[in-house]
Write an enzyme that holds these catalytic residues in place. Structure first.
Site, mmCIF file in Angstrom:
data_model
loop_
_atom_site.group_PDB
_atom_site.id
_atom_site.type_symbol
_atom_site.label_atom_id
_atom_site.label_comp_id
_atom_site.label_asym_id
_atom_site.label_seq_id
_atom_site.Cartn_x
_atom_site.Cartn_y
_atom_site.Cartn_z
ATOM 1 N N GLU A 179 3.105 -4.986 -41.067
ATOM 2 C CA GLU A 179 3.498 -4.202 -40.094
ATOM 3 C C GLU A 179 3.973 -5.093 -38.831
ATOM 4 O O GLU A 179 3.499 -6.180 -38.342
ATOM 5 C CB GLU A 179 2.230 -3.408 -39.327
ATOM 6 C CG GLU A 179 2.491 -2.582 -38.129
ATOM 7 C CD GLU A 179 1.401 -1.657 -37.531
ATOM 8 O OE1 GLU A 179 0.460 -1.571 -38.106
ATOM 9 O OE2 GLU A 179 1.735 -0.817 -36.623
ATOM 10 N N ASN A 237 6.780 0.880 -36.060
ATOM 11 C CA ASN A 237 6.163 2.004 -35.354
ATOM 12 C C ASN A 237 7.218 2.372 -34.593
ATOM 13 O O ASN A 237 8.094 2.039 -34.104
ATOM 14 C CB ASN A 237 5.259 1.307 -34.355
ATOM 15 C CG ASN A 237 4.043 0.839 -35.051
ATOM 16 O OD1 ASN A 237 3.125 1.377 -35.499
ATOM 17 N ND2 ASN A 237 3.863 -0.578 -35.078
ATOM 18 N N GLU A 269 6.183 4.046 -39.396
ATOM 19 C CA GLU A 269 4.839 4.589 -38.859
ATOM 20 C C GLU A 269 4.790 5.420 -37.580
ATOM 21 O O GLU A 269 5.335 4.977 -36.487
ATOM 22 C CB GLU A 269 3.922 2.999 -38.719
ATOM 23 C CG GLU A 269 3.774 2.343 -39.621
ATOM 24 C CD GLU A 269 2.854 1.276 -39.504
ATOM 25 O OE1 GLU A 269 1.899 1.329 -38.504
ATOM 26 O OE2 GLU A 269 2.258 0.207 -40.420
ATOM 27 N N ASP A 299 0.576 7.164 -38.723
ATOM 28 C CA ASP A 299 -0.324 6.326 -38.206
ATOM 29 C C ASP A 299 -1.450 6.867 -37.459
ATOM 30 O O ASP A 299 -1.491 7.931 -37.040
ATOM 31 C CB ASP A 299 0.732 5.616 -37.030
ATOM 32 C CG ASP A 299 0.211 4.220 -37.126
ATOM 33 O OD1 ASP A 299 -0.754 3.692 -37.540
ATOM 34 O OD2 ASP A 299 0.905 3.295 -36.138
ATOM 35 N N GLU A 356 -6.644 0.681 -41.584
ATOM 36 C CA GLU A 356 -6.290 -0.298 -40.489
ATOM 37 C C GLU A 356 -7.725 -0.930 -39.704
ATOM 38 O O GLU A 356 -8.648 -0.234 -39.640
ATOM 39 C CB GLU A 356 -5.293 0.234 -39.410
ATOM 40 C CG GLU A 356 -5.780 1.386 -38.680
ATOM 41 C CD GLU A 356 -4.731 1.956 -37.580
ATOM 42 O OE1 GLU A 356 -3.538 1.722 -37.745
ATOM 43 O OE2 GLU A 356 -5.090 2.303 -36.537
HETATM 44 O O1 G Z 1 -1.209 -5.454 -31.421
HETATM 45 P P1 G Z 1 -0.866 -4.143 -30.712
HETATM 46 O O2 G Z 1 -1.173 -4.689 -29.200
HETATM 47 O O3 G Z 1 0.412 -4.739 -30.883
HETATM 48 O O4 G Z 1 -0.180 -2.938 -30.416
HETATM 49 C C1 G Z 1 -0.726 -1.807 -29.754
HETATM 50 C C2 G Z 1 0.001 -0.633 -29.942
HETATM 51 O O5 G Z 1 1.363 -0.827 -29.633
HETATM 52 C C3 G Z 1 0.192 -0.133 -31.485
HETATM 53 O O6 G Z 1 -0.984 0.541 -31.982
HETATM 54 C C4 G Z 1 1.321 0.555 -31.596
HETATM 55 O O7 G Z 1 1.276 1.994 -31.459
HETATM 56 C C5 G Z 1 2.290 0.134 -30.249
HETATM 57 N N1 G Z 1 3.363 -0.689 -30.656
HETATM 58 C C6 G Z 1 3.519 -2.055 -31.200
HETATM 59 N N2 G Z 1 4.513 -2.412 -31.718
HETATM 60 C C7 G Z 1 5.421 -1.339 -31.406
HETATM 61 C C8 G Z 1 6.590 -1.217 -31.625
HETATM 62 O O8 G Z 1 7.451 -1.776 -32.146
HETATM 63 N N3 G Z 1 7.039 0.257 -31.227
HETATM 64 C C9 G Z 1 6.266 1.039 -30.823
HETATM 65 N N4 G Z 1 6.730 2.132 -30.427
HETATM 66 N N5 G Z 1 5.066 0.963 -30.595
HETATM 67 C C10 G Z 1 4.733 -0.217 -30.775
HETATM 68 O O1 G Z 2 -1.879 1.854 -33.580
HETATM 69 P P1 G Z 2 -1.236 0.927 -34.314
HETATM 70 O O2 G Z 2 -1.707 1.006 -35.976
HETATM 71 O O3 G Z 2 0.167 0.751 -34.671
HETATM 72 O O4 G Z 2 -2.080 -0.310 -34.331
HETATM 73 C C1 G Z 2 -1.960 -1.821 -34.703
HETATM 74 C C2 G Z 2 -2.549 -2.263 -33.539
HETATM 75 O O5 G Z 2 -4.186 -2.659 -34.044
HETATM 76 C C3 G Z 2 -2.076 -3.316 -32.947
HETATM 77 O O6 G Z 2 -2.434 -3.749 -31.772
HETATM 78 C C4 G Z 2 -3.014 -4.775 -33.638
HETATM 79 O O7 G Z 2 -2.868 -5.849 -32.912
HETATM 80 C C5 G Z 2 -4.347 -3.998 -33.910
HETATM 81 N N1 G Z 2 -5.208 -4.608 -34.965
HETATM 82 C C6 G Z 2 -4.816 -5.011 -36.091
HETATM 83 N N2 G Z 2 -5.907 -5.419 -36.829
HETATM 84 C C7 G Z 2 -6.689 -5.206 -36.299
HETATM 85 C C8 G Z 2 -8.101 -5.441 -36.452
HETATM 86 O O8 G Z 2 -8.912 -5.762 -37.305
HETATM 87 N N3 G Z 2 -9.303 -5.260 -35.350
HETATM 88 C C9 G Z 2 -8.663 -4.569 -33.934
HETATM 89 N N4 G Z 2 -9.689 -4.492 -33.328
HETATM 90 N N5 G Z 2 -7.198 -4.427 -33.800
HETATM 91 C C10 G Z 2 -6.427 -4.816 -34.868
HETATM 92 MN MN MN Z 3 1.231 1.247 -36.670
#
Ligand code: G
Ligand code: G
Ligand code: MN
Length: 404
Positions: A179, A237, A269, A299, A356
């Site tokens: 992802e 995403n 997603e 998602d 996830e």
């Molecule tokens: O790791 P994490 O903090 O990246 O991501 C937090 C949330 O931010 C994810 O659950 C996802 O929904 C959103 N996100 C992360 N990367 C992207 C991206 O490239 N595009 C969009 N639209 N949302 C993102």
């Molecule tokens: O909503 P989205 O599915 O796109 O979520 C991805 C988010 O989940 C990102 O912020 C990513 O850094 C975070 N993430 C991925 N793996 C884990 C995990 O094992 N635990 C937690 N707490 N967050 C995670």
């Molecule tokens: Mn996602």
């Protein structure tokens, strides 16, 4: 315990019982977190937060308190700018704790969890760990004001990068994909996470340029990996607000062709909230994305309001079960039941089930027993920079081959 320096975090403990504050404070100190502020109720806590120069990285708040209870406190917090993440403490029944969590999230607060009183160390470690990830300590990014102009500049200057988190086929141990998670390598503020800028982009004119830029980054990466003999699916995403432009599928297909990347390598997603939208335009876009060959994934399944009927009607091939039903499921019968039902639903609809937020071995084992197809989470790996991914895959594959 993740690698966080808790010493620099400031925690605000809100509880009307001095004994609970004392006990929880003691545990925090044992865990290396000595900077603690205390309040006896919500109003006092708000006053603490309002003191000039005050900063708080985490709020632990009781629900049942005199004067201003936890629920009212949450409403006041939501009205403020830049509220720190919070977790609830309560002797209340678990259904009530969950309702308070849901309320906080509905107000867009970062709710890290709910702790039953008296708080135990394990539960507290879990909450502190959730705060950490690999994030830049909040102390370093406090007071950073992000503007639309700056984000526009950052997109132009190609400061946005993806970090990649592996998705593993549980039965075989094979790396099935990754992802893409956006980060902003900001010249002054360091690495910024999507919670700092995605929502702002979504509500303004940058949503188009941002989406375009991110898809291009993903396609360029897949092209590079394929050149190196790597063929993971890439999950990108898409926010629901990105799905209002009917020319999107054509433009994405043209970009993919330009990079020589088959559409089948990309999984978009899309959050369930988006899946539930009724607009015809949305329906048209997702259908045409699928027609162009892109895969689609629901998602955060379980947190939105999509009806089962719509899930069946839309061309989604993958169901990503939200981490709140995954993390700790091995020890929580209610979560395990939701997990099992979601995996069964995916199977019945002919969709791939993806869990996830898999952090624990025992949850991984449960997923395997339940027949979940794919897992993603810290148990496997945290999101990593592009440059680290090929080596990680090689190492994982070698370890996996020697294990079977
Ligand atoms: O790791 P994490 O903090 O990246 O991501 C937090 C949330 O931010 C994810 O659950 C996802 O929904 C959103 N996100 C992360 N990367 C992207 C991206 O490239 N595009 C969009 N639209 N949302 C993102
Ligand atoms: O909503 P989205 O599915 O796109 O979520 C991805 C988010 O989940 C990102 O912020 C990513 O850094 C975070 N993430 C991925 N793996 C884990 C995990 O094992 N635990 C937690 N707490 N967050 C995670
Ligand atoms: Mn996602």
């Amino acid at each position: 315990m993740p690698n966080v320096d808790l010493g620099q975090y400031q925690v605000l403990l809100v509880d009307d019982e001095p004994f609970i504050r004392q006990l929880t404070g003691m545990l925090l100190k044992q865990l290396g977190c000595p900077n603690i502020l205390e309040s006896g109720n919500g109003a006092e806590a708000l006053a603490q937060l309002d003191r000039p120069g005050a900063h708080v990285d985490l709020i632990l708040s009781d629900l049942n308190m005199p004067d201003m209870d936890g629920v009212e406190f949450v409403r006041h917090l939501a009205a403020r700018k830049g509220c720190p993440p919070l977790a609830f403490l309560s002797g209340a029944e678990s259904g009530l704790l969950r309702a308070a969590e849901a309320l906080g999230r509905a107000y867009f607060l970062e709710v890290l969890g709910a702790l039953a009183k008296p708080v135990n160390k394990e539960a507290l470690v879990a909450v502190l760990g959730r705060m950490a990830e690999e994030r830049v300590p909040r102390a370093q990014r406090r007071g950073v004001e992000i503007t639309e102009t700056d984000l526009g500049r950052g997109i132009e200057a190609r400061e946005l990068v993806f970090h990649y988190q592996p998705k593993i086929e549980i039965a075989s141990g094979r790396v099935s994909g990754a992802e893409a998670l956006v980060r902003w390598q900001h010249p002054q503020h360091g690495l910024l996470f999507p919670d700092r800028f995605i929502a702002m982009a979504e509500s303004g004119p940058l949503i188009g340029p941002l989406t375009e830029a991110l898809v291009e980054i993903g396609l360029a990466q897949v092209q590079e990996w394929q050149g190196a003999g790597l063929h993971p699916h890439l999950g990108i995403n898409l926010s629901p607000s990105m799905l209002s432009d009917v020319t999107l599928p054509d433009r994405f297909a043209a970009s993919a062709a330009r990079y020589g990347v088959p559409a089948e390598s990309i999984v978009f997603e899309i959050t369930e909230t988006g899946v539930a939208r009724e607009e015809l335009v949305y329906l048209e876009i997702v259908t045409r994305l699928r027609m162009k060959g892109f895969h689609l994934s629901v998602d955060d399944f379980g947190t939105g309001q999509s009806s089962l009927q719509r899930l069946e009607a839309l061309p989604f091939g993958e169901l990503k079960i939200d981490r709140q039903f995954v993390h700790g499921a091995a020890k929580n019968p209610a979560k395990a039941a939701i997990l099992e039902a979601s995996i069964g639903l995916a199977r019945t609809l002919g969709q791939k089930s993806v869990a996830e937020g898999v952090e624990l071995k025992e949850d991984w084992e449960l997923l395997r027993r339940l027949g979940c197809d794919v897992a993603q989470g810290y148990f496997v790996a945290k999101p990593m920079p592009a440059a680290a991914f090929p080596d990680w895959v090689a190492e994982w594959s070698a370890r996996n081959a020697s294990a079977v």
